[in-house]
Design a protein around this motif. Sequence first.
Motif, PDB file in Angstrom:
ATOM      1  N   ARG A  34       0.827  -1.204   0.000  1.00  0.00           N
ATOM      2  CA  ARG A  34       0.000   0.000   0.000  1.00  0.00           C
ATOM      3  C   ARG A  34       0.862   1.254   0.000  1.00  0.00           C
ATOM      4  O   ARG A  34       1.986   1.259   0.499  1.00  0.00           O
ATOM      5  N   THR A  35       0.307   2.318  -0.523  1.00  0.00           N
ATOM      6  CA  THR A  35       0.987   3.601  -0.416  1.00  0.00           C
ATOM      7  C   THR A  35       0.769   4.145   0.989  1.00  0.00           C
ATOM      8  O   THR A  35      -0.138   3.713   1.712  1.00  0.00           O
ATOM      9  N   ALA A  36       1.596   5.102   1.373  1.00  0.00           N
ATOM     10  CA  ALA A  36       1.452   5.716   2.700  1.00  0.00           C
ATOM     11  C   ALA A  36       0.072   6.338   2.848  1.00  0.00           C
ATOM     12  O   ALA A  36      -0.575   6.199   3.896  1.00  0.00           O
ATOM     13  N   TYR A  37      -0.394   7.008   1.794  1.00  0.00           N
ATOM     14  CA  TYR A  37      -1.704   7.657   1.878  1.00  0.00           C
ATOM     15  C   TYR A  37      -2.814   6.622   2.069  1.00  0.00           C
ATOM     16  O   TYR A  37      -3.690   6.790   2.927  1.00  0.00           O
ATOM     17  N   LYS A  38      -2.798   5.554   1.303  1.00  0.00           N
ATOM     18  CA  LYS A  38      -3.860   4.550   1.402  1.00  0.00           C
ATOM     19  C   LYS A  38      -3.821   3.823   2.746  1.00  0.00           C
ATOM     20  O   LYS A  38      -4.867   3.446   3.290  1.00  0.00           O
ATOM     21  N   HIS A  39      -2.619   3.629   3.280  1.00  0.00           N
ATOM     22  CA  HIS A  39      -2.506   3.021   4.607  1.00  0.00           C
ATOM     23  C   HIS A  39      -3.224   3.883   5.647  1.00  0.00           C
ATOM     24  O   HIS A  39      -4.046   3.377   6.429  1.00  0.00           O
ATOM     25  N   LEU A  40      -2.936   5.164   5.635  1.00  0.00           N
ATOM     26  CA  LEU A  40      -3.550   6.062   6.606  1.00  0.00           C
ATOM     27  C   LEU A  40      -5.034   6.263   6.328  1.00  0.00           C
ATOM     28  O   LEU A  40      -5.844   6.323   7.256  1.00  0.00           O
ATOM     29  N   ARG A  41      -5.389   6.311   5.058  1.00  0.00           N
ATOM     30  CA  ARG A  41      -6.795   6.500   4.697  1.00  0.00           C
ATOM     31  C   ARG A  41      -7.624   5.295   5.141  1.00  0.00           C
ATOM     32  O   ARG A  41      -8.769   5.447   5.592  1.00  0.00           O
ATOM     33  N   GLY A  42      -7.047   4.093   5.047  1.00  0.00           N
ATOM     34  CA  GLY A  42      -7.761   2.897   5.481  1.00  0.00           C
ATOM     35  C   GLY A  42      -8.022   2.918   6.986  1.00  0.00           C
ATOM     36  O   GLY A  42      -9.114   2.567   7.447  1.00  0.00           O
TER      37      GLY A  42
ATOM     38  N   ALA B 154      -8.167   5.618   8.868  1.00  0.00           N
ATOM     39  CA  ALA B 154      -9.124   6.697   9.132  1.00  0.00           C
ATOM     40  C   ALA B 154     -10.555   6.267   8.818  1.00  0.00           C
ATOM     41  O   ALA B 154     -11.484   6.536   9.584  1.00  0.00           O
ATOM     42  N   ALA B 155     -10.742   5.567   7.697  1.00  0.00           N
ATOM     43  CA  ALA B 155     -12.091   5.172   7.274  1.00  0.00           C
ATOM     44  C   ALA B 155     -12.744   4.228   8.276  1.00  0.00           C
ATOM     45  O   ALA B 155     -13.959   4.295   8.504  1.00  0.00           O
ATOM     46  N   THR B 156     -11.953   3.360   8.888  1.00  0.00           N
ATOM     47  CA  THR B 156     -12.525   2.403   9.842  1.00  0.00           C
ATOM     48  C   THR B 156     -12.800   3.021  11.210  1.00  0.00           C
ATOM     49  O   THR B 156     -13.419   2.385  12.065  1.00  0.00           O
ATOM     50  N   HIS B 157     -12.342   4.262  11.410  1.00  0.00           N
ATOM     51  CA  HIS B 157     -12.553   4.921  12.695  1.00  0.00           C
ATOM     52  C   HIS B 157     -13.363   6.213  12.557  1.00  0.00           C
ATOM     53  O   HIS B 157     -13.432   7.005  13.503  1.00  0.00           O
ATOM     54  N   GLY B 158     -13.950   6.412  11.399  1.00  0.00           N
ATOM     55  CA  GLY B 158     -14.782   7.593  11.205  1.00  0.00           C
ATOM     56  C   GLY B 158     -14.015   8.901  11.224  1.00  0.00           C
ATOM     57  O   GLY B 158     -14.556   9.946  11.600  1.00  0.00           O
TER      58      GLY B 158
ATOM     59  N   PRO C 245     -12.154  11.882   9.152  1.00  0.00           N
ATOM     60  CA  PRO C 245     -12.234  12.427   7.795  1.00  0.00           C
ATOM     61  C   PRO C 245     -10.908  12.378   7.040  1.00  0.00           C
ATOM     62  O   PRO C 245      -9.827  12.400   7.649  1.00  0.00           O
ATOM     63  N   ALA C 246     -11.002  12.331   5.715  1.00  0.00           N
ATOM     64  CA  ALA C 246      -9.812  12.271   4.868  1.00  0.00           C
ATOM     65  C   ALA C 246      -8.927  13.493   5.053  1.00  0.00           C
ATOM     66  O   ALA C 246      -7.707  13.421   4.869  1.00  0.00           O
ATOM     67  N   SER C 247      -9.518  14.610   5.415  1.00  0.00           N
ATOM     68  CA  SER C 247      -8.731  15.834   5.612  1.00  0.00           C
ATOM     69  C   SER C 247      -7.697  15.652   6.726  1.00  0.00           C
ATOM     70  O   SER C 247      -6.622  16.250   6.686  1.00  0.00           O
ATOM     71  N   ARG C 248      -8.021  14.804   7.700  1.00  0.00           N
ATOM     72  CA  ARG C 248      -7.076  14.561   8.787  1.00  0.00           C
ATOM     73  C   ARG C 248      -5.881  13.754   8.291  1.00  0.00           C
ATOM     74  O   ARG C 248      -4.754  13.932   8.785  1.00  0.00           O
ATOM     75  N   VAL C 249      -6.084  12.894   7.313  1.00  0.00           N
ATOM     76  CA  VAL C 249      -4.978  12.151   6.709  1.00  0.00           C
ATOM     77  C   VAL C 249      -3.973  13.122   6.104  1.00  0.00           C
ATOM     78  O   VAL C 249      -2.759  12.992   6.307  1.00  0.00           O
ATOM     79  N   ASP C 250      -4.471  14.104   5.389  1.00  0.00           N
ATOM     80  CA  ASP C 250      -3.584  15.111   4.798  1.00  0.00           C
ATOM     81  C   ASP C 250      -2.818  15.866   5.885  1.00  0.00           C
ATOM     82  O   ASP C 250      -1.631  16.186   5.717  1.00  0.00           O
ATOM     83  N   GLU C 251      -3.494  16.139   7.000  1.00  0.00           N
ATOM     84  CA  GLU C 251      -2.855  16.887   8.086  1.00  0.00           C
ATOM     85  C   GLU C 251      -1.710  16.099   8.713  1.00  0.00           C
ATOM     86  O   GLU C 251      -0.628  16.656   8.954  1.00  0.00           O
TER      87      GLU C 251
ATOM     88  N   ALA D  50       2.636   9.284  12.133  1.00  0.00           N
ATOM     89  CA  ALA D  50       1.447   9.867  11.493  1.00  0.00           C
ATOM     90  C   ALA D  50       0.201   9.059  11.847  1.00  0.00           C
ATOM     91  O   ALA D  50      -0.860   9.619  12.155  1.00  0.00           O
ATOM     92  N   ALA D  51       0.316   7.734  11.823  1.00  0.00           N
ATOM     93  CA  ALA D  51      -0.819   6.877  12.175  1.00  0.00           C
ATOM     94  C   ALA D  51      -1.213   7.062  13.639  1.00  0.00           C
ATOM     95  O   ALA D  51      -2.404   7.079  13.979  1.00  0.00           O
ATOM     96  N   ALA D  52      -0.209   7.209  14.508  1.00  0.00           N
ATOM     97  CA  ALA D  52      -0.494   7.405  15.930  1.00  0.00           C
ATOM     98  C   ALA D  52      -1.239   8.701  16.182  1.00  0.00           C
ATOM     99  O   ALA D  52      -2.075   8.789  17.096  1.00  0.00           O
ATOM    100  N   MET D  53      -0.981   9.722  15.382  1.00  0.00           N
ATOM    101  CA  MET D  53      -1.593  11.030  15.582  1.00  0.00           C
ATOM    102  C   MET D  53      -2.890  11.204  14.799  1.00  0.00           C
ATOM    103  O   MET D  53      -3.527  12.250  14.875  1.00  0.00           O
ATOM    104  N   LEU D  54      -3.302  10.182  14.060  1.00  0.00           N
ATOM    105  CA  LEU D  54      -4.445  10.295  13.165  1.00  0.00           C
ATOM    106  C   LEU D  54      -5.732  10.709  13.889  1.00  0.00           C
ATOM    107  O   LEU D  54      -6.509  11.524  13.394  1.00  0.00           O
ATOM    108  N   GLY D  55      -5.955  10.159  15.075  1.00  0.00           N
ATOM    109  CA  GLY D  55      -7.176  10.479  15.821  1.00  0.00           C
ATOM    110  C   GLY D  55      -7.044  11.692  16.721  1.00  0.00           C
ATOM    111  O   GLY D  55      -7.945  11.957  17.518  1.00  0.00           O
ATOM    112  N   ASP D  56      -5.940  12.438  16.596  1.00  0.00           N
ATOM    113  CA  ASP D  56      -5.679  13.602  17.447  1.00  0.00           C
ATOM    114  C   ASP D  56      -5.846  13.233  18.924  1.00  0.00           C
ATOM    115  O   ASP D  56      -6.605  13.871  19.661  1.00  0.00           O
ATOM    116  N   PRO D  57      -5.145  12.197  19.379  1.00  0.00           N
ATOM    117  CA  PRO D  57      -5.393  11.625  20.702  1.00  0.00           C
ATOM    118  C   PRO D  57      -4.864  12.490  21.846  1.00  0.00           C
ATOM    119  O   PRO D  57      -3.917  13.265  21.677  1.00  0.00           O
TER     120      PRO D  57
END
Length: 308
Positions: free
Chosen positions: A88-96, A98-102, A104-110, A139-146
Amino acid sequence: MIRAHALTKRYGDRLAVDGVDFTVQPGKVTGFLGPNGAGKSTTMRMIVGLDRPDSGTAEVNGRRYRDLDAPLREVGVLLDGRAAAKGRTAYKHLRGIAATHGIPASRVDEVIALAGLESAAGRRVGGFSLGMGQRLGIAAAMLGDPSTVILDEPVNGLDPDGIMWMRSLLRRLAAEGRTVLLSSHLMGEMTQTADHLIVIGQGSILADGPLREVIDGVTHESVRVRTRDVERLTSAVAGPGVTITTGADGTVDIAGMGAEQVAESAAAAGVVLYEVSTITGSLEDAYLALTSGAVDYRSQTLEMGAPR
């Protein structure tokens, strides 16, 4: 906040974690140190529900990880930066994720921008270097702004610029009031980053306190001087409770006396000093003192002789 209470884990006959108790407070970077096999990774895995404790509890914000309603939004975790599908690409990894946790895609870009991965977002993860994999894991760890971040050896593979970025990110997260738990074997980096230390050895807590307090508790201040008359200086400062170590370059380290006492004794003996400085204990000194009896895997000095 992270709270471990009487946390215990055994693998067969080996006691990996032995009834540990600690609290990781928000608003600080807490360093988690220990030798290989000390129980650090096992403890982290129990906190985030990857290993089940034999007894005791591990909680994040007052709840077990498995009971959290939206764990990715509460706890960001990096335990293995290579834990991504290589095709997978880095973007698709993070997008996947994000999608399973509700999320938004905009957070992937961030988070891609946060980790400095903009130019690599379209590349397959299998071609990433260790450092790039670490950035993706962060980046994955910060995806949910925890509010809580747990990172195991996050600077592995990072270049100097990446290490400075990581240091700045951790300090900013703590300044925002988040809970940050960080493990690393790099003592210099931990000294510059951590506010608080938890040291574990053979599954038990060896020290738990503010960084400077932990260091000062097991190390001693000394005075380093440089002179051309080492023998006379040594005689002048010798006494009960004083430890003297001489170096080949005319330096003398004196423990058990303050700098003023050393200077006064030297002056009274007519010894000229070309350098006087106070040496405080380092985190490395403290770590080695704390873990000297808690190392499972100790290297041996190899004596070189004739080939056999």
